[in-house]
Design an enzyme around this catalytic site. Structure first.
Site, PDB file in Angstrom:
ATOM      1  N   GLU A  80      -1.918   0.584 -10.728  1.00 31.85           N
ATOM      2  CA  GLU A  80      -2.964  -0.092 -11.490  1.00 31.85           C
ATOM      3  C   GLU A  80      -3.607   0.989 -12.351  1.00 31.85           C
ATOM      4  O   GLU A  80      -4.031   2.004 -11.803  1.00 31.85           O
ATOM      5  CB  GLU A  80      -4.061  -0.600 -10.556  1.00 31.85           C
ATOM      6  CG  GLU A  80      -3.654  -1.720  -9.648  1.00 31.85           C
ATOM      7  CD  GLU A  80      -4.777  -2.022  -8.657  1.00 31.85           C
ATOM      8  OE1 GLU A  80      -4.466  -2.272  -7.481  1.00 31.85           O
ATOM      9  OE2 GLU A  80      -5.954  -1.980  -9.070  1.00 31.85           O
ATOM     10  N   ARG A  89       1.939   4.967   4.088  1.00 31.41           N
ATOM     11  CA  ARG A  89       1.165   5.753   3.121  1.00 31.41           C
ATOM     12  C   ARG A  89       1.094   7.211   3.550  1.00 31.41           C
ATOM     13  O   ARG A  89       1.244   7.541   4.721  1.00 31.41           O
ATOM     14  CB  ARG A  89      -0.267   5.222   3.040  1.00 31.41           C
ATOM     15  CG  ARG A  89      -0.398   3.906   2.332  1.00 31.41           C
ATOM     16  CD  ARG A  89      -1.825   3.398   2.449  1.00 31.41           C
ATOM     17  NE  ARG A  89      -2.698   3.941   1.407  1.00 31.41           N
ATOM     18  CZ  ARG A  89      -2.924   3.320   0.255  1.00 31.41           C
ATOM     19  NH1 ARG A  89      -2.353   2.181  -0.022  1.00 31.41           N
ATOM     20  NH2 ARG A  89      -3.749   3.851  -0.634  1.00 31.41           N
ATOM     21  N   LYS A 110     -11.600   6.684  -5.328  1.00 32.80           N
ATOM     22  CA  LYS A 110     -12.090   6.848  -6.712  1.00 32.80           C
ATOM     23  C   LYS A 110     -13.603   6.911  -6.772  1.00 32.80           C
ATOM     24  O   LYS A 110     -14.168   7.719  -7.486  1.00 32.80           O
ATOM     25  CB  LYS A 110     -11.632   5.652  -7.556  1.00 32.80           C
ATOM     26  CG  LYS A 110     -10.184   5.724  -7.932  1.00 32.80           C
ATOM     27  CD  LYS A 110      -9.828   4.592  -8.872  1.00 32.80           C
ATOM     28  CE  LYS A 110      -9.196   3.441  -8.155  1.00 32.80           C
ATOM     29  NZ  LYS A 110      -7.949   3.694  -7.474  1.00 32.80           N
TER      30      LYS A 110
HETATM   31  P1  ATP Z   1      -5.778   3.872  -4.422  1.00 35.42           P
HETATM   32  O1  ATP Z   1      -6.754   2.811  -4.079  1.00 35.42           O
HETATM   33  O2  ATP Z   1      -5.803   5.043  -3.524  1.00 35.42           O
HETATM   34  O3  ATP Z   1      -5.786   4.204  -5.885  1.00 35.42           O
HETATM   35  P2  ATP Z   1      -3.805   1.858  -4.758  1.00 35.42           P
HETATM   36  O4  ATP Z   1      -2.913   1.254  -3.757  1.00 35.42           O
HETATM   37  O5  ATP Z   1      -4.864   1.022  -5.342  1.00 35.42           O
HETATM   38  O6  ATP Z   1      -4.358   3.223  -4.169  1.00 35.42           O
HETATM   39  P3  ATP Z   1      -2.022   1.669  -6.967  1.00 35.42           P
HETATM   40  O7  ATP Z   1      -2.410   2.069  -8.319  1.00 35.42           O
HETATM   41  O8  ATP Z   1      -1.929   0.228  -6.663  1.00 35.42           O
HETATM   42  O9  ATP Z   1      -3.009   2.409  -5.977  1.00 35.42           O
HETATM   43  O10 ATP Z   1      -0.727   2.432  -6.481  1.00 35.42           O
HETATM   44  C1  ATP Z   1       0.540   2.370  -7.062  1.00 35.42           C
HETATM   45  C2  ATP Z   1       1.535   2.515  -5.967  1.00 35.42           C
HETATM   46  O11 ATP Z   1       1.292   3.681  -5.201  1.00 35.42           O
HETATM   47  C3  ATP Z   1       1.490   1.348  -5.015  1.00 35.42           C
HETATM   48  O12 ATP Z   1       2.816   0.938  -4.754  1.00 35.42           O
HETATM   49  C4  ATP Z   1       0.829   1.907  -3.784  1.00 35.42           C
HETATM   50  O13 ATP Z   1       1.294   1.271  -2.629  1.00 35.42           O
HETATM   51  C5  ATP Z   1       1.256   3.368  -3.829  1.00 35.42           C
HETATM   52  N1  ATP Z   1       0.306   4.223  -3.123  1.00 35.42           N
HETATM   53  C6  ATP Z   1      -1.030   4.269  -3.303  1.00 35.42           C
HETATM   54  N2  ATP Z   1      -1.599   5.140  -2.444  1.00 35.42           N
HETATM   55  C7  ATP Z   1      -0.592   5.655  -1.698  1.00 35.42           C
HETATM   56  C8  ATP Z   1      -0.540   6.608  -0.621  1.00 35.42           C
HETATM   57  N3  ATP Z   1      -1.641   7.180  -0.142  1.00 35.42           N
HETATM   58  N4  ATP Z   1       0.676   6.906  -0.092  1.00 35.42           N
HETATM   59  C9  ATP Z   1       1.784   6.338  -0.588  1.00 35.42           C
HETATM   60  N5  ATP Z   1       1.803   5.439  -1.579  1.00 35.42           N
HETATM   61  C10 ATP Z   1       0.627   5.085  -2.143  1.00 35.42           C
HETATM   62 MG    MG Z   2      -3.538  -1.283  -5.655  1.00 39.56          MG
HETATM   63 MG    MG Z   3      -5.239   2.222  -7.361  1.00 38.47          MG
END
Ligand code: ATP
Ligand code: MG
Ligand code: MG
Length: 561
Positions: free
Chosen positions: A32, A259, A269
């Site tokens: 995202e 993760r 964030k």
């Molecule tokens: P955050 O809230 O930490 O930004 P998110 O899941 O909202 O994480 P996204 O932008 O949706 O972040 O992430 C893109 C991809 O990266 C998704 O497929 C998500 O599952 C993966 N991802 C995010 N955080 C992790 C992590 N800590 N370890 C492995 N994969 C991750």
């Molecule tokens: Mg997400």
């Molecule tokens: Mg995110």
């Protein structure tokens, strides 16, 4: 270079492939664009790009941009840049928003099938329909679920045309509320959002699809064979499959991996923003943070990050790692790849009374002759580190002291201190005098030195952990109370030897494909080991007149400063 074979210490992903062995693997990394990526995302990138690469397939970079309030242009650019910096080239860059019309049409299709309805229930009502507090009673559907497809279609078009206010109504999928999985309890498919223009479609749309509606369909449109996501989506697998099946579109396969979490830091964030806004750090790329732009600025090479992800392997459970384990991998990587130079953090002049200037040859690596060597000028006055001298000698001390000899790395002879001068006001040593020790036995210790010709001043920033505890999130009074007051220590008057010019010219030194292929590594790709001190990289605050260095990692674990 990235070895796809090595990338495939991907553990359980081997089984995932066997479930659907495909000649043309297609994956996607779907961030995202609502923030900078962090170390956890490096795993997601490595998994998706690595899996495709290993099987000779391709990986999309897809921006999951369905939430205009939270998305900003700068994040799009930063994400793409960091993916490429890590050494991966997206097959195509796509946007969920490219599919807004197609998604809308499919929503109408679902309504026509009687599998979606427009609902005006409140959050409280919905919660009650889903069984109330802790499933106190049976689940049930609201009256909206009985509306005819025609009525739903009219209302949905009214949603599209702005005839409702945000939150007044939303489109729900009609799934299976008897299923034990909450992801089947008539999830939201579309919501009204009219406050912010979308960065790509502007004010075109007043309704936006949810993750649950968008993700599986975009995967389907792109022909994704293996949709790899993190384990918090395990329950979503059922709704993912339900929607594609209901609409009769191509069905990708979703599978989940654990993760990657890092202790001793914060990744959220909101928390990083607070650190930035309140001035605890220099920005989102402050070398003490674990966003990928921060790790990059600190000088960590992309190859070291990939090694780290690889070493951990891919399993279905969450991996929680301490920072020092990450640093251990970085150290191992730098040990093999970067040249060595002499650098003095806290210089004090050492005058060797009977010395003459001579050229000495210094190898860039004691182990790897391919790195070559360079010439430095040994001068009668050299700088050594204040911490390598003691006013009063003792038996168990092996560096320089009055009457005691120490070796100078690669210099003609060891030196023996004869006297020193001290500033009475500050108590600081201002000069040490010495003579060559031509006859003595081989010294126990050799220290680094920097001559007066061709050397350069530098500001060195040493980064210690930003937080005192392993779990700043749980700290009493909140994470801000856990900040380490000595997380950044600055040496304003450090000196580097003349070999720095060549190290800079030849950077980046042989290492991860990412940078060398791009051929435009930033200042952080100028890296070296300061012998006996630490690993360093040039910081982006450097100018033509001023060198600023970051410590990437210490030479040994727990080496304090
Ligand atoms: P955050 O809230 O930490 O930004 P998110 O899941 O909202 O994480 P996204 O932008 O949706 O972040 O992430 C893109 C991809 O990266 C998704 O497929 C998500 O599952 C993966 N991802 C995010 N955080 C992790 C992590 N800590 N370890 C492995 N994969 C991750
Ligand atoms: Mg997400
Ligand atoms: Mg995110």
């Amino acid at each position: 270079t990235i070895d796809p074979q090595a990338m495939f210490k991907l553990g359980f992903l081997e089984d995932v492939y066997k479930e659907r062995p495909s000649k043309d693997v297609v994956t996607r990394f779907p961030p995202e664009p609502n923030g900078y990526l962090h170390i956890g995302h490096a795993k997601a990138i490595a998994v998706n790009f690595g899996f495709a690469k290993y099987h000779g397939g391709v990986c999309y970079l897809r921006y999951d941009d369905t939430n205009p309030e939270k998305e900003e242009e700068r994040y799009f650019e930063a994400i793409q840049e960091i993916v490429q910096w890590l050494g991966f080239e997206p097959f195509k860059i796509t946007y969920s928003s490219d599919n807004f019309q197609k998604l809308y049409d499919l929503a109408e299709e679902l309504i026509k099938q009687g599998k979606a309805y427009v609902c005006s229930c409140s959050d409280t009502e919905i919660k009650d329909q889903r069984g109330g507090e802790k499933g106190a009673h049976e689940r049930y559907r609201c009256a909206h679920a009985d509306q005819s497809p025609e009525e739903n279609l009219t209302k949905f078009r009214d949603m599209r045309d702005g005839k409702y206010k945000p939150r007044e109504v939303f489109l729900r999928m009609k799934q299976d509320i008897t299923d034990g999985n909450p992801q089947m309890w008539d999830l939201a498919a579309y919501r009204i959002k009219t406050d912010t223009p979308h960065h790509r479609t502007g004010w075109d749309w007043k309704i936006y699809p949810t993750y649950d509606f968008t993700h599986c369909l975009c995967d389907s449109f792109e022909g994704i064979t293996h949709s790899l996501c993190t384990t918090e989506f395990i329950l979503s697998r059922v709704s993912y499959e339900w929607l594609n099946k209901s609409l009769g579109v191509y069905e990708p396969m979703q599978r989940e991996y654990g993760r990657l979490n890092l202790t001793g830091t914060v990744l959220s964030k909101r928390k990083i923003l607070k650190l930035v806004e309140d001035g605890y750090v220099r920005g989102w790329d402050d070398p003490r943070l674990y966003t990928l732009i921060a790790i990059r600025r600190r000088g960590v090479p992309p190859g070291a990050i990939l090694d780290f992800v690889n070493e951990l392997g891919v399993t279905t459970s969450t991996t929680t790692i301490q920072i020092h384990r990450f640093e251990q991998t970085i150290r191992k990587y730098l040990e093999k790849t970067v040249p060595r130079l002499m650098l003095i953090l806290d210089p004090v002049p050492l005058v060797i009374e009977d010395a003459e200037a001579v050229d000495v040859e210094l190898p860039f690596s004691p182990k790897d002759p391919k790195m070559g060597s360079h010439t430095v000028r040994f001068t009668p006055t050299v700088y050594i580190d204040r911490s390598d001298f003691r006013e009063v000698d003792s038996k168990d001390y092996y560096r320089l002291a009055p009457g005691k000899s120490v070796g100078l790395l690669n210099a003609p002879y060891p030196v023996k201190a004869t006297s020193f001068t001290k500033d009475e006001a500050t108590g600081k040593i201002t000069e040490i005098r010495a003579v060559y020790d031509r006859e003595g036995k081989k010294p126990k210790t050799f220290i680094q030195w920097v001559g007066t010709e061709g050397s350069k001043k530098a500001e060195v920033r040493i980064h210690n952990p930003l937080f005192k505890s392993e779990k700043p999130d749980d700290a009493e009074g909140g994470f801000l109370k856990d900040i380490n007051p000595e997380s950044e220590v600055i040496y304003p008057d450090a000196i580097i030897e003349s070999g720095f010019d060549e190290v800079k010219r030849r950077a980046p030194w042989p290492e991860a494909a990412g940078e060398s292929e791009l051929g435009k590594g930033g200042p952080e790709s100028i890296r070296f080991q300061g012998m006996r001190v630490a690993y360093f990289a040039v910081d982006s605050d450097s100018t033509d007149d001023k060198i600023v260095l970051n410590r990437i990692v210490s030479l040994k674990e727990d080496a304090g400063k």
